[in-house]
Scaffold this active site. Sequence first.
Site, short mmCIF file in Angstrom:
data_model
loop_
_atom_site.label_atom_id
_atom_site.label_comp_id
_atom_site.label_asym_id
_atom_site.label_seq_id
_atom_site.Cartn_x
_atom_site.Cartn_y
_atom_site.Cartn_z
N GLY C 465 36.57 43.71 35.35
CA GLY C 465 37.72 44.51 35.77
C GLY C 465 38.91 44.26 34.88
N GLU C 704 45.00 35.19 34.30
CA GLU C 704 45.39 34.24 35.33
C GLU C 704 46.89 34.03 35.50
OE1 GLU C 704 41.32 31.83 35.55
OE2 GLU C 704 42.12 32.76 33.79
#
Lengths: 329, 176, 737
Positions: C465, C704
């Site tokens: 994704g 992240e």
Amino acid sequence: MRAFDYVRATDTREAVRLLAEDPAASCLAGGTTQLDLMKDGVLEPPRLIDITRLPLHGIERRGAALHVGALATMEELAADATVAARLPMVRESLLRGASVQLRNMATIGGNLLQRTRCRYFRDPTVPECNKRTPGSGCAAAQGAARMHAVLGASERCIALHASDLAVALVALDAVVHIQGPAEARTVPLTEFYLTADESPQRENVLEHAELITAVEIPLPSAAARSGYLKVRDRASYEFALASAAVLLVLEDGMIRQARVGLGGVGTKPWRAYESEHVLTGASATTATFREAADAALRDAWTVPGTAFKVPLARRTLVRELQTVSEVTA
Amino acid sequence: MTDVASRRDVDERPAITERVVTLTVNGRPHTLRLDTRVTLLDALRDRLGLVGTKKGCDQGACGACTVHLDGRRVLACLTLAAQAEGRAITTIEGVSGADGQHPVQQAFMEHDGFQCGFCTPGQIMSAVALMAEGRAGSDAEIREFMSGNLCRCGAYPNIVAAIREAASQGGHDAGL
Amino acid sequence: MSTVESRRRPLVGAGVNRVDGPRKVTGTAPYPMDFSVPGQAYGALVQSTIAAGRIVRMHTEAAERAPGVIGVLTHENAPRVGTGPVTVLGASPPAPLRNDRIVHHGQHIAFVVAETPEQAGAAARLVRADYEATEPLLDLQDPRAEHLVDPWGMDTSRGDTAAAMASAEVTLRATYTTADNTHNPLGLFATLAAWEGDTLTVHDTSQWPSMVRTSLAMAFGIPESSVRVLVPYVGGGFGAGLRAWPHVILTAMAARVLRRPVKLVLTRPQMFTSVGHRPSGVQWLRVGATRDGELLVLNHRSLISLSMEDNDYEPFASATAFAYRCPNVITQDRQARINIAVPTSMRAPAEAQGNFALESALDELAYTLGMDPVELRLRNHTDVDPRNGLPWSGKALLECYEVGARRFGWSRRNPRPRSMRDGNWLVGYGMASALFPYFAQPCAAQATVRGDGSALVRSAATDIGTGTYTVMAQLAAEELGLPLDMVRFDLGDSDMPNSMMAGGSGLTGALGNAVHDACRRLVRSFTELAWASPESPLRGVPPDDVQCTGGTIHPVGRPDLGESYVEILARHELSELTANGKSSPPVPEELGMSLAGAYGAKFVEVRVDADLGLLRVARVVSVIDGGRILNEKTARSQIIGGTVGGIGMTLFEDTVTDPHTGRIANATFGDYLVAVNADVPELDVVFVGEPDRGTATGTKGVGEVGLVGIAPAIANAVYHATGKRIRQLPITLDALL
């Protein structure tokens, strides 16, 4: 899921007869509780009677009441013009209950009969559950409780009745129409439910071969104001941590009539008569509201994980009394 | 200690309980012989090969299996295939028109309204219904009435932007 | 809307729509659960209902007699299989069904295979086990738990923290706790295993197909070349797909034993115990500073939960060693073995937790000092890595603070708690700094240009994704001088050149560098071919002095003297030309720079209902230094997604374990709350900085850093709104009543 026989009932009497024939059979309406629990292995009926095509879908005004067919969906009831105009608290409770998809499936009768979300009840590998296995104990009361009840709760069972709609309906003195094999009867919703401290395994007075056919909601007076406040962690799509359904008739700052239902806290949709006693005839002030809220929670039974619900439910009720009365002082 | 997970030693029931079911999916009838336990979701995916409808929880809690039943959005995982008989079932495979993608699909691509894409068919089915319901009037309304469709990648702001644009272009008129 | 404020070097294909978008919006992108093969049977798992002890006896007779059942595997009849490799994440999970030992609730104890999924599921409920249960260790801080000391060799110490603490004018000590979280990608993990003789083909939900191939080869004692792992699409991973889980091995085992292809789709409750989770932890921070806000001491220690038999890489405290300029630092991580399912890296592993503690503590320090929290961070900023004294390869953190404060309107903040209000809502502003360390592993890629002038680039990577399909195609298109629609990037097949995991924010950089290398080599091969041809306009042009535009190779700055790929292939009667490329992580000492990773500054506005304790996030501004941004649209989505994950982690997410049995008590999407659409406001994302100097492509990875810093920024805003310092995640309304 265990294998089952699927039967589609075409009229109400046939459905009741099919139910009466098989003491283990279950009804299937919207399926949002029934199929979920069958997948979990909590319910294992050998026969499912699909009642979704029974002619019980209509919503109509009958005199001073709204007559709601048991198979009307939550979305249909929320969209009803009478509900929008006269029963805002019902509409709000519906729109805050579940997602649109679920509301398109879930029926009004099914909503009243929905089972608890207690994850100890919903996992048949947990041995101690008085609701599933009478006498086995309550693992939730000893375990990781949060989304559990504090009213009508005890060490025997703290399973929450998670309906929003039923909270509004108990406050409105709705009446349940029931068709049995021999006869039809009506039961006030306030007398329909049993609390878990009375009977964890039995949640209402409906007998096996009985079917809810309709719910009758008396329309409050035009002078009444009402609202439903739901408090939850997420901004949407979650069961209530606490909720309050409030209806007030005010006159010159005095409370002529008060109806209070509490959700997120009871082992059944909770009618807070104690609050109503405090409110009725009193002046509409925050001090009165606080006293009313204290009264509602006086008999709360908590475990460490649910202790926060007592102050939360009090504050939720005070807030909704303030909102409905437009009194913040 | 004995596991109480199953208190029965044998399943005394008949081997299999079946039913012949005719499902009308995206306008085409399909007649299937199905175990009564088969949900609409599993019938679509496993029996009809319509795997665009996704299974994210199988418990009615994530919205990934959203399809339209008689034009209304529902969860295929909590609908038995047998219950859907005689109803018009629309899946993601039936949303694109002969002339290409639905405006909602185009808007999702333009606004990057997805990442892994797994929840996307459900989001799109929900969004198309949302517009037909007349609930795309504001961002707040879109957020509330799309909250039954989880997106773990966190594409929500882009989903809202996509629906906002599709609605502003009269995407609801495109209908189904 | 987000913008790219720094345009010192042009971005590649800014804002290109995903190349896989059409498949995703039409439901035609095939995820692991969508595959079927003829004759497949269906598996269902049976899981233990105790957390510790042993199985005395399995009762499988009822299940074996149930309709449609083909076989039931338990530890009593399952073949023994080998254990997978030790990777950068530690040892592989122990092989399934290898003995009678139970180490956590929900451990797989049997695998039922039947003709239909309904039959398999029903039969699985008929399997019983007799147990000899022992008392499980379930509390992270149970003194009986075994501790792993410095499990990754990453503990650090510099200076003299004791002496500095004694002399510090201002000191602070605080304890922070963070909950277990569960990845819960929307896509249920699925495995479809089919054998042909000793050759195994597996569709599996994985972020790392090459590792799954190695694991399966080692499990069954067959060559890696006999295993093929396919995963063209992944329904979300967030770290859950970084291992070859026991259920993957079990599915392949059952397929081998029963001589049938077997398909398994985990249930949502099984996703809580079978594919990892973010471990809970406790962190102790001691901070010493001068009165004007100069950090003198950071002493950051953690205790992190770990399962009985697995490894997990999760050094909470480690980044505190280089986040700020501070002369005296101790970081220590310990793991406690308890009877829980195996934890695994979950989006922003270690940083999600460690940064919450550090950045909360700095906010506390700012209040103690009466100093603005941004100013405190500016004062302790470092442009060199304090561990080795090397300059960072790229760090635009100061710009992050500046741009973020401006866009957010930080100057409007009245720092006094409970000073800002809107009706019943208390309003709070909070901020935090964020980083995610550089990470890369070796990668390989192969690039081919075909006779029609189109390119195919391949690597055994995954796109979870993040946009791998798209950004790698963009990179290749740039290097090869082709329009994007002439380039296809293929991935998700272990037969392709080896790739690192989609994890640690490392794939885009590492794979990008390999793609870059492959494309460069391919262009060179073309140039060399042309160079030798008398009739080519490129004859004699040095291969290093060419560039590619519009499918043509030409001398730099002279597109008129070029020759197309098609022409070169045709002249040499070649159908295609292929080159292989690779990348390995740069070595700081060779570069003379410390690899920086991504940085960010997060500014958050929260609203807290003064009576009801409701906490809502009203605004988030994220300013990110992600190095070079390959695709502004997908990169922004990464930051948005990380932010939403951060909101979930901070407000809702808590995998609750029953304190007596070790059973996960909220293992459904109705009970384990993740953020829904209504929880997420408009999110402002800004990219600043420059291409990182450490690698060829200049990317840092942004998977992240979007999540990091959200938790402390919210917690700090909650303090500002309410005057309550919450040191525990998630922050639920019970703490705010």
